[in-house]
Design a protein around this motif. Sequence first.
Motif, PDB file in Angstrom:
ATOM      1  N   ALA A 174     -48.231  40.511   3.126  1.00  0.00           N
ATOM      2  CA  ALA A 174     -47.138  39.805   2.452  1.00  0.00           C
ATOM      3  C   ALA A 174     -45.899  39.787   3.351  1.00  0.00           C
ATOM      4  O   ALA A 174     -45.766  38.939   4.215  1.00  0.00           O
ATOM      5  CB  ALA A 174     -46.847  40.471   1.098  1.00  0.00           C
ATOM      6  N   PHE A 175     -45.004  40.757   3.179  1.00  0.00           N
ATOM      7  CA  PHE A 175     -43.750  40.778   3.924  1.00  0.00           C
ATOM      8  C   PHE A 175     -43.725  41.851   4.998  1.00  0.00           C
ATOM      9  O   PHE A 175     -42.681  42.131   5.581  1.00  0.00           O
ATOM     10  CB  PHE A 175     -42.572  40.939   2.958  1.00  0.00           C
ATOM     11  CG  PHE A 175     -42.451  39.782   2.008  1.00  0.00           C
ATOM     12  CD1 PHE A 175     -41.800  38.622   2.397  1.00  0.00           C
ATOM     13  CD2 PHE A 175     -43.038  39.832   0.756  1.00  0.00           C
ATOM     14  CE1 PHE A 175     -41.710  37.541   1.537  1.00  0.00           C
ATOM     15  CE2 PHE A 175     -42.950  38.757  -0.111  1.00  0.00           C
ATOM     16  CZ  PHE A 175     -42.298  37.610   0.274  1.00  0.00           C
ATOM     17  N   GLY A 176     -44.887  42.462   5.240  1.00  0.00           N
ATOM     18  CA  GLY A 176     -45.017  43.454   6.296  1.00  0.00           C
ATOM     19  C   GLY A 176     -44.634  44.837   5.834  1.00  0.00           C
ATOM     20  O   GLY A 176     -44.021  45.031   4.781  1.00  0.00           O
ATOM     21  N   PRO A 177     -44.999  45.828   6.624  1.00  0.00           N
ATOM     22  CA  PRO A 177     -44.603  47.207   6.311  1.00  0.00           C
ATOM     23  C   PRO A 177     -43.123  47.409   6.665  1.00  0.00           C
ATOM     24  O   PRO A 177     -42.536  46.625   7.409  1.00  0.00           O
ATOM     25  CB  PRO A 177     -45.502  48.043   7.225  1.00  0.00           C
ATOM     26  CG  PRO A 177     -45.804  47.138   8.372  1.00  0.00           C
ATOM     27  CD  PRO A 177     -45.831  45.737   7.819  1.00  0.00           C
ATOM     28  N   THR A 178     -42.546  48.451   6.124  1.00  0.00           N
ATOM     29  CA  THR A 178     -41.177  48.804   6.482  1.00  0.00           C
ATOM     30  C   THR A 178     -41.191  49.377   7.896  1.00  0.00           C
ATOM     31  O   THR A 178     -41.993  50.243   8.209  1.00  0.00           O
ATOM     32  CB  THR A 178     -40.613  49.844   5.498  1.00  0.00           C
ATOM     33  OG1 THR A 178     -40.669  49.297   4.180  1.00  0.00           O
ATOM     34  CG2 THR A 178     -39.178  50.194   5.838  1.00  0.00           C
ATOM     35  N   SER A 179     -40.321  48.865   8.744  1.00  0.00           N
ATOM     36  CA  SER A 179     -40.240  49.335  10.125  1.00  0.00           C
ATOM     37  C   SER A 179     -39.003  50.206  10.320  1.00  0.00           C
ATOM     38  O   SER A 179     -37.872  49.745  10.098  1.00  0.00           O
ATOM     39  CB  SER A 179     -40.174  48.149  11.087  1.00  0.00           C
ATOM     40  OG  SER A 179     -39.886  48.601  12.397  1.00  0.00           O
ATOM     41  N   VAL A 220     -29.058  45.262   4.562  1.00  0.00           N
ATOM     42  CA  VAL A 220     -28.707  45.914   3.305  1.00  0.00           C
ATOM     43  C   VAL A 220     -28.095  47.277   3.624  1.00  0.00           C
ATOM     44  O   VAL A 220     -28.675  48.059   4.379  1.00  0.00           O
ATOM     45  CB  VAL A 220     -29.954  46.097   2.409  1.00  0.00           C
ATOM     46  CG1 VAL A 220     -29.588  46.824   1.121  1.00  0.00           C
ATOM     47  CG2 VAL A 220     -30.605  44.758   2.105  1.00  0.00           C
ATOM     48  N   ILE A 221     -26.927  47.549   3.058  1.00  0.00           N
ATOM     49  CA  ILE A 221     -26.286  48.850   3.230  1.00  0.00           C
ATOM     50  C   ILE A 221     -27.101  49.862   2.412  1.00  0.00           C
ATOM     51  O   ILE A 221     -27.200  49.756   1.196  1.00  0.00           O
ATOM     52  CB  ILE A 221     -24.820  48.837   2.735  1.00  0.00           C
ATOM     53  CG1 ILE A 221     -24.013  47.707   3.386  1.00  0.00           C
ATOM     54  CG2 ILE A 221     -24.169  50.207   2.957  1.00  0.00           C
ATOM     55  CD1 ILE A 221     -23.870  47.792   4.865  1.00  0.00           C
ATOM     56  N   ARG A 222     -27.727  50.828   3.095  1.00  0.00           N
ATOM     57  CA  ARG A 222     -28.574  51.819   2.420  1.00  0.00           C
ATOM     58  C   ARG A 222     -27.852  53.128   2.154  1.00  0.00           C
ATOM     59  O   ARG A 222     -28.146  53.818   1.191  1.00  0.00           O
ATOM     60  CB  ARG A 222     -29.831  52.106   3.245  1.00  0.00           C
ATOM     61  CG  ARG A 222     -30.779  50.960   3.332  1.00  0.00           C
ATOM     62  CD  ARG A 222     -31.458  50.715   1.998  1.00  0.00           C
ATOM     63  NE  ARG A 222     -32.383  49.612   2.105  1.00  0.00           N
ATOM     64  CZ  ARG A 222     -32.643  48.755   1.143  1.00  0.00           C
ATOM     65  NH1 ARG A 222     -32.052  48.878  -0.012  1.00  0.00           N
ATOM     66  NH2 ARG A 222     -33.492  47.779   1.330  1.00  0.00           N
ATOM     67  N   VAL A 241     -27.798  50.768   7.821  1.00  0.00           N
ATOM     68  CA  VAL A 241     -28.096  49.384   7.466  1.00  0.00           C
ATOM     69  C   VAL A 241     -29.573  49.121   7.718  1.00  0.00           C
ATOM     70  O   VAL A 241     -30.100  49.440   8.778  1.00  0.00           O
ATOM     71  CB  VAL A 241     -27.234  48.388   8.293  1.00  0.00           C
ATOM     72  CG1 VAL A 241     -27.558  46.948   7.912  1.00  0.00           C
ATOM     73  CG2 VAL A 241     -25.754  48.671   8.081  1.00  0.00           C
ATOM     74  N   ASP A 242     -30.228  48.529   6.721  1.00  0.00           N
ATOM     75  CA  ASP A 242     -31.653  48.223   6.795  1.00  0.00           C
ATOM     76  C   ASP A 242     -31.835  46.719   7.005  1.00  0.00           C
ATOM     77  O   ASP A 242     -31.418  45.921   6.180  1.00  0.00           O
ATOM     78  CB  ASP A 242     -32.320  48.663   5.488  1.00  0.00           C
ATOM     79  CG  ASP A 242     -33.823  48.556   5.506  1.00  0.00           C
ATOM     80  OD1 ASP A 242     -34.377  47.916   6.428  1.00  0.00           O
ATOM     81  OD2 ASP A 242     -34.456  49.096   4.580  1.00  0.00           O
ATOM     82  N   PHE A 243     -32.444  46.353   8.140  1.00  0.00           N
ATOM     83  CA  PHE A 243     -32.680  44.946   8.461  1.00  0.00           C
ATOM     84  C   PHE A 243     -34.101  44.495   8.117  1.00  0.00           C
ATOM     85  O   PHE A 243     -34.491  43.380   8.431  1.00  0.00           O
ATOM     86  CB  PHE A 243     -32.393  44.684   9.950  1.00  0.00           C
ATOM     87  CG  PHE A 243     -30.918  44.779  10.276  1.00  0.00           C
ATOM     88  CD1 PHE A 243     -30.062  43.740   9.981  1.00  0.00           C
ATOM     89  CD2 PHE A 243     -30.398  45.923  10.862  1.00  0.00           C
ATOM     90  CE1 PHE A 243     -28.705  43.817  10.270  1.00  0.00           C
ATOM     91  CE2 PHE A 243     -29.050  46.019  11.157  1.00  0.00           C
ATOM     92  CZ  PHE A 243     -28.191  44.968  10.862  1.00  0.00           C
ATOM     93  N   ASN A 244     -34.901  45.355   7.459  1.00  0.00           N
ATOM     94  CA  ASN A 244     -36.225  44.947   6.996  1.00  0.00           C
ATOM     95  C   ASN A 244     -36.064  43.901   5.902  1.00  0.00           C
ATOM     96  O   ASN A 244     -35.054  43.871   5.186  1.00  0.00           O
ATOM     97  CB  ASN A 244     -36.970  46.154   6.402  1.00  0.00           C
ATOM     98  CG  ASN A 244     -37.515  47.082   7.464  1.00  0.00           C
ATOM     99  OD1 ASN A 244     -38.478  46.751   8.124  1.00  0.00           O
ATOM    100  ND2 ASN A 244     -36.894  48.244   7.631  1.00  0.00           N
ATOM    101  N   HIS A 245     -37.080  43.043   5.738  1.00  0.00           N
ATOM    102  CA  HIS A 245     -37.092  42.123   4.606  1.00  0.00           C
ATOM    103  C   HIS A 245     -37.012  42.974   3.342  1.00  0.00           C
ATOM    104  O   HIS A 245     -37.636  44.031   3.272  1.00  0.00           O
ATOM    105  CB  HIS A 245     -38.377  41.280   4.622  1.00  0.00           C
ATOM    106  CG  HIS A 245     -38.378  40.201   3.602  1.00  0.00           C
ATOM    107  ND1 HIS A 245     -38.591  40.461   2.258  1.00  0.00           N
ATOM    108  CD2 HIS A 245     -38.178  38.871   3.709  1.00  0.00           C
ATOM    109  CE1 HIS A 245     -38.529  39.328   1.586  1.00  0.00           C
ATOM    110  NE2 HIS A 245     -38.275  38.345   2.436  1.00  0.00           N
ATOM    111  N   PRO A 246     -36.252  42.549   2.329  1.00  0.00           N
ATOM    112  CA  PRO A 246     -36.122  43.366   1.112  1.00  0.00           C
ATOM    113  C   PRO A 246     -37.464  43.691   0.438  1.00  0.00           C
ATOM    114  O   PRO A 246     -37.579  44.690  -0.249  1.00  0.00           O
ATOM    115  CB  PRO A 246     -35.254  42.506   0.192  1.00  0.00           C
ATOM    116  CG  PRO A 246     -34.500  41.608   1.104  1.00  0.00           C
ATOM    117  CD  PRO A 246     -35.389  41.362   2.290  1.00  0.00           C
ATOM    118  N   LEU A 247     -38.485  42.871   0.655  1.00  0.00           N
ATOM    119  CA  LEU A 247     -39.789  43.128   0.045  1.00  0.00           C
ATOM    120  C   LEU A 247     -40.780  43.789   0.999  1.00  0.00           C
ATOM    121  O   LEU A 247     -41.943  43.989   0.661  1.00  0.00           O
ATOM    122  CB  LEU A 247     -40.380  41.829  -0.512  1.00  0.00           C
ATOM    123  CG  LEU A 247     -39.566  41.187  -1.637  1.00  0.00           C
ATOM    124  CD1 LEU A 247     -40.199  39.883  -2.085  1.00  0.00           C
ATOM    125  CD2 LEU A 247     -39.387  42.138  -2.803  1.00  0.00           C
TER     126      LEU A 247
END
Length: 156
Positions: free
Chosen positions: A70-75, A112-114, A123-129
């Motif tokens: 889908a949107f890939g794993p979290t990197s 996204v500010i984590r 800051v997280d630049f992964n796709h939100p999903l």
Amino acid sequence: MTDSVQHDSAVLVHFSLKLEDGSVAESTRANGKPAMFFLGDGSLSEALEKQLLTRKQGDKFAFTLEPEDAFGPTSPDLIQYFSRREFNDAGEPEVGAIMLFSGRGGSEMPGVIREVSGDSITVDFNHPLAGHRVQFDIEVLEIDPVLEASDANSVS
């Protein structure tokens, strides 16, 4: 117009995208505006295209995709740390806020500010999903619809 979805079809669909907890992440039904998917253009995952192939107009179906399909794993490489002073012009960062950051070549990337901790901002630049199993509920409305010239660029 063909009677079933092929490898190079344009497909007008209504869809809902749900997370494992049942919450709706996105739905074209909510705003009444269907989406156009173009198979073979690289914008859809191979697994999603496979689910659409051979479907016919009027088909309604649901399926679940694993994160890698889908949107890939979290990197972890896409989680960056910034100093608070880098946010002086943007104001006080809030956890959960989405901000645009300048990337290489002047492109903008949402992040996204984590976490905000002292002088450090995560800051997280992964796709939100990214990292989530997602369930699609799809209804095929039309296959290879005839588009008016003005619509061809506005439907995505």
